[in-house]
Design a protein around this motif. Sequence first.
Motif, PDB file in Angstrom:
ATOM      1  N   GLY A 270       0.850  -1.341   0.083  1.00 41.56           N
ATOM      2  CA  GLY A 270       0.013  -0.033  -0.075  1.00 41.56           C
ATOM      3  C   GLY A 270       0.874   1.361   0.019  1.00 41.56           C
ATOM      4  O   GLY A 270       0.436   2.304  -0.806  1.00 41.56           O
ATOM      5  N   TRP A 271       1.931   1.282   0.987  1.00 40.96           N
ATOM      6  CA  TRP A 271       2.659   2.454   0.856  1.00 40.96           C
ATOM      7  C   TRP A 271       3.561   2.663  -0.644  1.00 40.96           C
ATOM      8  O   TRP A 271       3.636   3.771  -1.097  1.00 40.96           O
ATOM      9  N   ALA A 272       3.752   1.546  -1.112  1.00 40.76           N
ATOM     10  CA  ALA A 272       4.557   1.716  -2.440  1.00 40.76           C
ATOM     11  C   ALA A 272       3.698   2.089  -3.492  1.00 40.76           C
ATOM     12  O   ALA A 272       4.037   3.038  -4.218  1.00 40.76           O
ATOM     13  N   LYS A 273       2.434   1.706  -3.535  1.00 39.98           N
ATOM     14  CA  LYS A 273       1.626   2.211  -4.456  1.00 39.98           C
ATOM     15  C   LYS A 273       1.177   3.899  -4.373  1.00 39.98           C
ATOM     16  O   LYS A 273       1.255   4.568  -5.341  1.00 39.98           O
ATOM     17  N   ALA A 274       1.109   4.094  -3.069  1.00 43.55           N
ATOM     18  CA  ALA A 274       0.929   5.514  -2.892  1.00 43.55           C
ATOM     19  C   ALA A 274       1.986   6.378  -3.310  1.00 43.55           C
ATOM     20  O   ALA A 274       2.082   7.521  -3.709  1.00 43.55           O
ATOM     21  N   ALA A 275       3.402   6.014  -2.907  1.00 41.62           N
ATOM     22  CA  ALA A 275       4.689   6.831  -3.239  1.00 41.62           C
ATOM     23  C   ALA A 275       4.550   6.791  -4.747  1.00 41.62           C
ATOM     24  O   ALA A 275       5.006   7.840  -5.302  1.00 41.62           O
ATOM     25  N   LYS A 276       4.343   5.902  -5.336  1.00 39.01           N
ATOM     26  CA  LYS A 276       4.379   5.938  -7.011  1.00 39.01           C
ATOM     27  C   LYS A 276       3.488   6.943  -7.449  1.00 39.01           C
ATOM     28  O   LYS A 276       3.729   7.680  -8.380  1.00 39.01           O
ATOM     29  N   LYS A 277       2.034   6.723  -7.043  1.00 48.71           N
ATOM     30  CA  LYS A 277       1.192   7.665  -7.249  1.00 48.71           C
ATOM     31  C   LYS A 277       1.596   9.135  -7.266  1.00 48.71           C
ATOM     32  O   LYS A 277       1.441  10.099  -7.866  1.00 48.71           O
ATOM     33  N   HIS A 278       2.388   9.473  -6.112  1.00 46.33           N
ATOM     34  CA  HIS A 278       2.803  10.834  -5.734  1.00 46.33           C
ATOM     35  C   HIS A 278       4.197  11.224  -6.315  1.00 46.33           C
ATOM     36  O   HIS A 278       4.769  12.302  -6.009  1.00 46.33           O
ATOM     37  N   GLY A 279       4.686  10.404  -7.356  1.00 47.55           N
ATOM     38  CA  GLY A 279       6.073  10.634  -7.817  1.00 47.55           C
ATOM     39  C   GLY A 279       7.213  10.602  -6.656  1.00 47.55           C
ATOM     40  O   GLY A 279       8.425  11.240  -7.176  1.00 47.55           O
ATOM     41  N   MET A 280       7.203   9.983  -5.736  1.00 49.61           N
ATOM     42  CA  MET A 280       8.232   9.735  -4.806  1.00 49.61           C
ATOM     43  C   MET A 280       9.026   8.494  -5.110  1.00 49.61           C
ATOM     44  O   MET A 280       8.554   7.420  -5.099  1.00 49.61           O
ATOM     45  N   HIS A 281      10.406   8.438  -4.720  1.00 46.53           N
ATOM     46  CA  HIS A 281      11.159   7.215  -4.643  1.00 46.53           C
ATOM     47  C   HIS A 281      10.479   6.595  -3.346  1.00 46.53           C
ATOM     48  O   HIS A 281      10.361   7.381  -2.256  1.00 46.53           O
ATOM     49  N   PHE A 282      10.603   5.234  -3.277  1.00 48.18           N
ATOM     50  CA  PHE A 282      10.065   4.475  -2.254  1.00 48.18           C
ATOM     51  C   PHE A 282      11.327   3.477  -1.600  1.00 48.18           C
ATOM     52  O   PHE A 282      11.968   3.212  -2.358  1.00 48.18           O
ATOM     53  N   GLY A 283      11.399   3.586  -0.613  1.00 45.52           N
ATOM     54  CA  GLY A 283      12.205   2.829   0.491  1.00 45.52           C
ATOM     55  C   GLY A 283      11.746   2.077   1.431  1.00 45.52           C
ATOM     56  O   GLY A 283      10.684   2.318   1.797  1.00 45.52           O
ATOM     57  N   VAL A 284      12.271   0.879   1.940  1.00 44.46           N
ATOM     58  CA  VAL A 284      11.899   0.126   3.087  1.00 44.46           C
ATOM     59  C   VAL A 284      13.098   0.142   4.137  1.00 44.46           C
ATOM     60  O   VAL A 284      14.155   0.105   3.761  1.00 44.46           O
ATOM     61  N   SER A 285      12.582   0.231   5.242  1.00 37.93           N
ATOM     62  CA  SER A 285      13.561  -0.165   6.327  1.00 37.93           C
ATOM     63  C   SER A 285      13.281  -1.351   7.038  1.00 37.93           C
ATOM     64  O   SER A 285      12.235  -1.973   7.192  1.00 37.93           O
ATOM     65  N   ILE A 286      14.521  -2.003   7.410  1.00 40.26           N
ATOM     66  CA  ILE A 286      14.885  -3.459   7.794  1.00 40.26           C
ATOM     67  C   ILE A 286      15.601  -3.573   9.305  1.00 40.26           C
ATOM     68  O   ILE A 286      16.557  -3.075   9.195  1.00 40.26           O
ATOM     69  N   HIS A 287      14.635  -4.138   9.924  1.00 39.96           N
ATOM     70  CA  HIS A 287      15.522  -4.055  11.358  1.00 39.96           C
ATOM     71  C   HIS A 287      15.373  -5.432  12.112  1.00 39.96           C
ATOM     72  O   HIS A 287      15.911  -5.703  13.324  1.00 39.96           O
ATOM     73  N   ALA A 288      14.980  -6.522  11.416  1.00 41.77           N
ATOM     74  CA  ALA A 288      14.591  -7.684  11.952  1.00 41.77           C
ATOM     75  C   ALA A 288      15.788  -8.783  12.186  1.00 41.77           C
ATOM     76  O   ALA A 288      15.803  -9.661  12.832  1.00 41.77           O
ATOM     77  N   ALA A 289      17.113  -8.271  11.922  1.00 38.66           N
ATOM     78  CA  ALA A 289      18.179  -9.232  11.943  1.00 38.66           C
ATOM     79  C   ALA A 289      18.621  -9.324  13.628  1.00 38.66           C
ATOM     80  O   ALA A 289      19.154 -10.237  14.019  1.00 38.66           O
ATOM     81  N   HIS A 290      18.138  -8.475  14.444  1.00 44.82           N
ATOM     82  CA  HIS A 290      18.385  -8.325  15.652  1.00 44.82           C
ATOM     83  C   HIS A 290      17.311  -9.040  16.752  1.00 44.82           C
ATOM     84  O   HIS A 290      17.571  -9.067  17.980  1.00 44.82           O
ATOM     85  N   ALA A 291      16.211  -9.581  16.267  1.00 37.76           N
ATOM     86  CA  ALA A 291      15.182 -10.346  17.025  1.00 37.76           C
ATOM     87  C   ALA A 291      15.933 -11.397  17.780  1.00 37.76           C
ATOM     88  O   ALA A 291      15.329 -11.549  19.021  1.00 37.76           O
ATOM     89  N   TRP A 292      16.853 -11.944  17.318  1.00 35.55           N
ATOM     90  CA  TRP A 292      17.303 -13.271  18.084  1.00 35.55           C
ATOM     91  C   TRP A 292      17.782 -12.777  19.468  1.00 35.55           C
ATOM     92  O   TRP A 292      17.314 -13.322  20.431  1.00 35.55           O
ATOM     93  N   SER A 293      18.594 -11.658  19.427  1.00 32.69           N
ATOM     94  CA  SER A 293      18.932 -11.219  20.926  1.00 32.69           C
ATOM     95  C   SER A 293      18.016 -10.285  21.674  1.00 32.69           C
ATOM     96  O   SER A 293      17.867 -10.175  23.028  1.00 32.69           O
ATOM     97  N   TRP A 294      17.494  -9.533  20.762  1.00 32.36           N
ATOM     98  CA  TRP A 294      16.518  -8.473  21.209  1.00 32.36           C
ATOM     99  C   TRP A 294      15.400  -9.003  22.114  1.00 32.36           C
ATOM    100  O   TRP A 294      14.857  -8.185  22.993  1.00 32.36           O
ATOM    101  N   TYR A 295      14.761 -10.013  21.570  1.00 32.80           N
ATOM    102  CA  TYR A 295      13.558 -10.841  22.346  1.00 32.80           C
ATOM    103  C   TYR A 295      13.861 -11.424  23.341  1.00 32.80           C
ATOM    104  O   TYR A 295      13.171 -12.146  24.019  1.00 32.80           O
ATOM    105  N   GLU A 296      15.247 -11.544  23.856  1.00 33.55           N
ATOM    106  CA  GLU A 296      15.423 -12.304  25.013  1.00 33.55           C
ATOM    107  C   GLU A 296      14.921 -12.164  26.167  1.00 33.55           C
ATOM    108  O   GLU A 296      14.611 -13.004  27.127  1.00 33.55           O
TER     109      GLU A 296
END
Length: 552
Positions: A173-199
């Motif tokens: 949904g975000w990607a579709k809206a960004a394209k409609k408004h002529g904005m470059h689209f990015g994603v942030s990814i944080h899940a690599a740390h779940a292993w220790s973060w959820y301890e």
Amino acid sequence: MLTRRHLLKGLASAVPAWYLSKVEGLAFPNAPLVAGEPMATGKFKPTWESLAQYQVPNWYRDAKFGIWAHWGAQCQPEAGDWYAREMYDEGSWKYNFHLKKYGPQSKFGFKDVINEWKADKWNPDQLLALYQKAGAEYFVAMANHHDNFDNYDSKYQSWNSTRLGPKKDLIGGWAKAAKKHGMHFGVSIHAAHAWSWYETAQRADKKGPNAGVPYDGKLTKADGKGTWWEGYDPQELYAQNHALSEGSENTGNIHKQWNWGNGVSVPSKEYCEKFYNRTVDLINKYNPDLVYFDDTALPLWPISDAGLRIAAHLYNSSMKRHGGKLEAVLNGKVLTPEQQKCMVWDIERGQSNQIEPFVWQTDTCIGSWHYNRHIYENNEYKTPKTVIHTLADVVSKNGNLLLSVPVRGDGSIDEKETAIVEGIASWMAVNKESILGTRPWSVFGEGPAIESAAPLSAQGFNEGKGKPFGAEDIRFTTKGNALYAIVMGWPTDGKVRIKSLRSGNTALKHSVNKVQLLGHSESLSFTPTGDALEVTLPNRKPSDYAHCLKIT
């Protein structure tokens, strides 16, 4: 450049045998360790040496300003950042908040918070229209956080937003809206740390009526019979079927273990490969222009080459989609000078104190990373003035600003945030030519705030620690034959004195012919002296927060 053996030296206790064998014997083969998403082949190989061929695309160099929705299930309680970790930290305010709102963590864990999250007021088109009005050239949405929940149609993670919680493809949904408004689209990814973060979810209360009763971090699929989550495995979310890290009882120790050293529990091969597959699947499905990693250098480095393979895949697949031209941006933190050639260095809640040789980025937030109602109620958001001053400072030093506007659990932003974004929009409507598409000048600025600038701490965290900007503080940008002097306040005597443009300054290649104030129709009078270029301002301010002189 350091070899891989040098990089691993001193981390031997934290690096698993399977990884050491892989490093020394196979030297990071391109093929993944288990069946999954193939890495796109091409110019870039999964090595630091190969990634150093990277060149930042012009769209990103010109964009300067992006807005971020750091939005996920942890926004549902409206109690701030790292909720899914700290709700299990007995005695902390988030623990107490959770206990009062939801009940004991042994009965109502974070998986149950996910179930409550519905995002029923989410309107990405409306938000992106506002952000575009504010001058943002790119938009970034959070694909997952350390809570390990994917906000997209994930092939490799059952705990995702199309199946649970909102039951919507949020990234789509975000990607579709960004394209409609002529904005470059990015994603942030944080899940690599779940292993220790959820301890913390492996703990139990030490006192009170639930003393000794384990929290829900060790539950398995078999435990779900007759519950709302029947058929789902909590271990796929929490990833806690492992021994605790050294010193895990001290919740703050995770910060010194962020780069997978200092006694951290090392993730399994399967965990690392699943992260690789999830991320490559995300890239393949949504074709983001930008990928932001909340990691030291790359995710899971140096215990795995998963991050290197993801980077090579992103760059190679971008080139294939764009006829051989690399249009992708990759953000990483705490980079060595060599690593800064491989991706775009990101500084969290802070700024560099010099013009950087490579394009870089500041990421910050007007409030808490995850929505916090206390900040709203206590009027603790950053002001538009603070945002504009940060933007001008960052751009003058060859950087971009990625600004997070916290989103409530229901998918909306509050009226105070809306007013802040509209304040930014009003300034950009007059002054954006001094920001977008510019480049640094020979010096980034002048004024008292330079002497009081605070040094970076770890991945950043120096914002707001220096002297506040005032009317004597100026930041410079250039475009074509124009030099822009962004003045951070309105001088009481109506005169701006630019010392860097004083007569006889050998750094000046041309004399000043004309000075304009953006938003003011007439040229301004100016006088070159041996101390400064003295510019007389008009009686009326054409905009708030900062005032931009266009000098030709």
